[in-house]
Scaffold this active site. Structure first.
Site, PDB file in Angstrom:
ATOM      1  CD  GLN A  19      -2.916  -1.095   2.343  1.00 13.83           C
ATOM      2  OE1 GLN A  19      -2.634  -1.813   3.292  1.00 13.83           O
ATOM      3  NE2 GLN A  19      -3.977  -0.318   2.336  1.00 13.83           N
ATOM      4  CG  HIS A 113      -0.550  -6.092   5.549  1.00 18.78           C
ATOM      5  ND1 HIS A 113      -0.502  -5.399   6.752  1.00 18.78           N
ATOM      6  CD2 HIS A 113      -1.751  -5.780   5.010  1.00 18.78           C
ATOM      7  CE1 HIS A 113      -1.613  -4.698   6.908  1.00 18.78           C
ATOM      8  NE2 HIS A 113      -2.382  -4.907   5.846  1.00 18.78           N
ATOM      9  CG  ASN A 157      -2.998  -7.484   8.202  1.00 17.78           C
ATOM     10  OD1 ASN A 157      -2.968  -6.902   9.287  1.00 17.78           O
ATOM     11  ND2 ASN A 157      -3.886  -7.177   7.265  1.00 17.78           N
ATOM     12  CD  GLU A 342      -4.557  -2.838   9.923  1.00 18.79           C
ATOM     13  OE1 GLU A 342      -5.705  -2.571   9.494  1.00 18.79           O
ATOM     14  OE2 GLU A 342      -3.748  -3.555   9.302  1.00 18.79           O
TER      15      GLU A 342
END
Length: 427
Positions: A19, A113, A157, A342
């Site tokens: 990301q 992830h 993740n 998160e």
């Protein structure tokens, strides 16, 4: 003085390699983003160039007052072809870890992830019985090279995310206005585009489209077992090589609630999304808890969002109270320390992010005051970034990034969280 947190509490923010880094060309997502008729609203491209600007970004965190950084090491960079490990990429992540050390920032590293090497998907991806061993081999290599710099490792993740994705897709097909996925999905509404995309997907991977098993594809029961077995085998490999590294996994959890008559549905949701995985987690060193909103169940299932509720850019109810509630629920089921890996919201109104952080942290403080061991809070996300199929339109960051110049601008919310970290307290 405000509400004090424990000494050595970890204050930080999170990112995921695909990301933020950019040009992750050997990953499955890169391939999927660039197909004809792709479901991705735009490709990731150079993302926010964190691959080249990580020292600048880590230094900014330190200046803010944060003392921890959760980021991921990209499997597709480390092992671009099966069995071929890339020394230059290991050195890249070594320098990231050294930059953290120089800035007195504790790294919390995620080894997977969402994005995977393209070769893994061609070999059956996250439905293959061989994937746990392949993942453990990659983890073994990373730990041999970098283990002395890794105090905390999250193996995978949101290992349970496919359950939520399956539910979201079902609800969207029924056009139900209910909580959105805790990941950027574009379900698409153009059937001919979808067909073109699946044909291109099949050609790119050399598989029937139903056999392209990326991590965010809906899972079979066998696939879920594969993911959690991968966690288990990776954990054993990590402990053999680096016994001082603390190992856990992260799960995506809604604050699951019910109205009268919905108790059974809510209990089923907890079982499906969390409780069934407890046997895999019991001997972990910590649990990575990820929460963004709540889901309320009635007798017939999940209820629509409340009339007049404030909605985030992800289509979720603005509900910071969910974090403390989920911490309490998890602590009753799992007797290991919790790190919030998160928590945050997608919004262009940064004043709402500031308010969200305060409310969420009050809930966390209450949990700690009641004796629950919460060791850290990682806000999602450090920077505005690439929200998977939804592209760059969703703003989760404490730092804004101008993608034309890649210039960073710290938002008031970043300064606010940094001040909390410096005081180790909320007002």
């Amino acid at each position: 003085m405000g509400l004090l947190f424990p000494d050595h509490f970890l204050w930080g923010a999170s990112t995921a390699a695909h990301q933020v880094e950019g040009n992750n060309t050997n990953s499955d997502f890169w391939l999927m983003e660039n197909l004809e008729g792709s479901l991705f609203k735009e490709p990731s491209g150079s993302a926010v160039d964190h691959y080249n600007r990580y020292r600048e970004d880590i230094a900014a965190m330190a200046r803010l007052g944060l003392n921890a950084y959760r980021f991921s090491i990209e499997w597709a960079r480390i092992e671009p072809e099966e069995g071929r490990f890339e020394p230059a990429e290991i050195e890249h992540y070594r320098d990231m870890l050294l930059a953290c050390k120089e800035s007195n920032i504790t790294p919390i590293v995620t080894l997977h992830h969402f994005s995977s090497p393209q070769w893994l998907i061609r070999e059956g991806g996250w439905e293959s019985a061989q994937t746990p061993a392949r993942f453990a081999r990659y983890c073994t290599h990373v730990m041999r090279e970098l283990g002395d710099l890794l105090p905390y490792v999250c193996t995978i993740n949101e290992a349970n995310i496919s359950i939520g994705i399956k539910k979201i897709m079902k609800r969207m097909q029924a056009q139900a206005k209910t909580p959105g996925a805790q990941v950027g999905l574009n379900t698409g509404d153009n059937m001919s585009q979808m067909q073109k995309y699946f044909m291109a997907l099949s050609k790119a991977f050399g598989l029937p489209p139903t056999e392209v098993h990326s991590f965010l594809a809906p899972r079979t029961e066998n696939g879920l077992t594969t993911i959690f077995q991968a966690h288990r085998e990776a954990k054993a490999a990590i402990r053999r090589i680096s016994p001082l590294t603390k190992v856990g996994v992260t799960l995506s959890l809604y604050d699951i609630q019910s109205v009268p008559g919905g108790e059974e549905q809510a209990a089923h949701a907890w079982q499906e999304e969390f409780l069934q995985f407890l046997p895999y987690l019991q001997d972990d060193d910590f649990f990575g808890l990820q929460n963004y909103t709540r889901a309320v169940y009635g007798p017939e299932g999940i209820l629509p969002l409340p009339e007049g509720a404030e909605i985030t850019q992800m289509g979720n109810e603005y509900y910071p109270e969910g974090l403390g509630a989920v911490v309490r629920y998890v602590s009753k089921q799992l007797n290991i320390p919790i790190i919030i890996t998160e928590n945050g919201i997608a919004t262009d109104d940064d004043t709402r992010r500031v308010a969200f952080i305060d409310q969420a942290l009050k809930g966390v403080h209450d949990c700690i005051a009641d004796g629950i061991q919460v060791n850290g809070y990682m806000h999602w996300s450090l920077m505005d970034n690439f929200e998977w199929q939804l592209g760059f339109s969703k703003r989760f960051g404490l730092i804004e990034v101008d993608r034309t110049s890649q210039e960073r601008t710290i938002k008031p919310s970043g300064i606010h969280l940094g001040n909390i970290a410096k005081r180790n307290a909320i007002q």
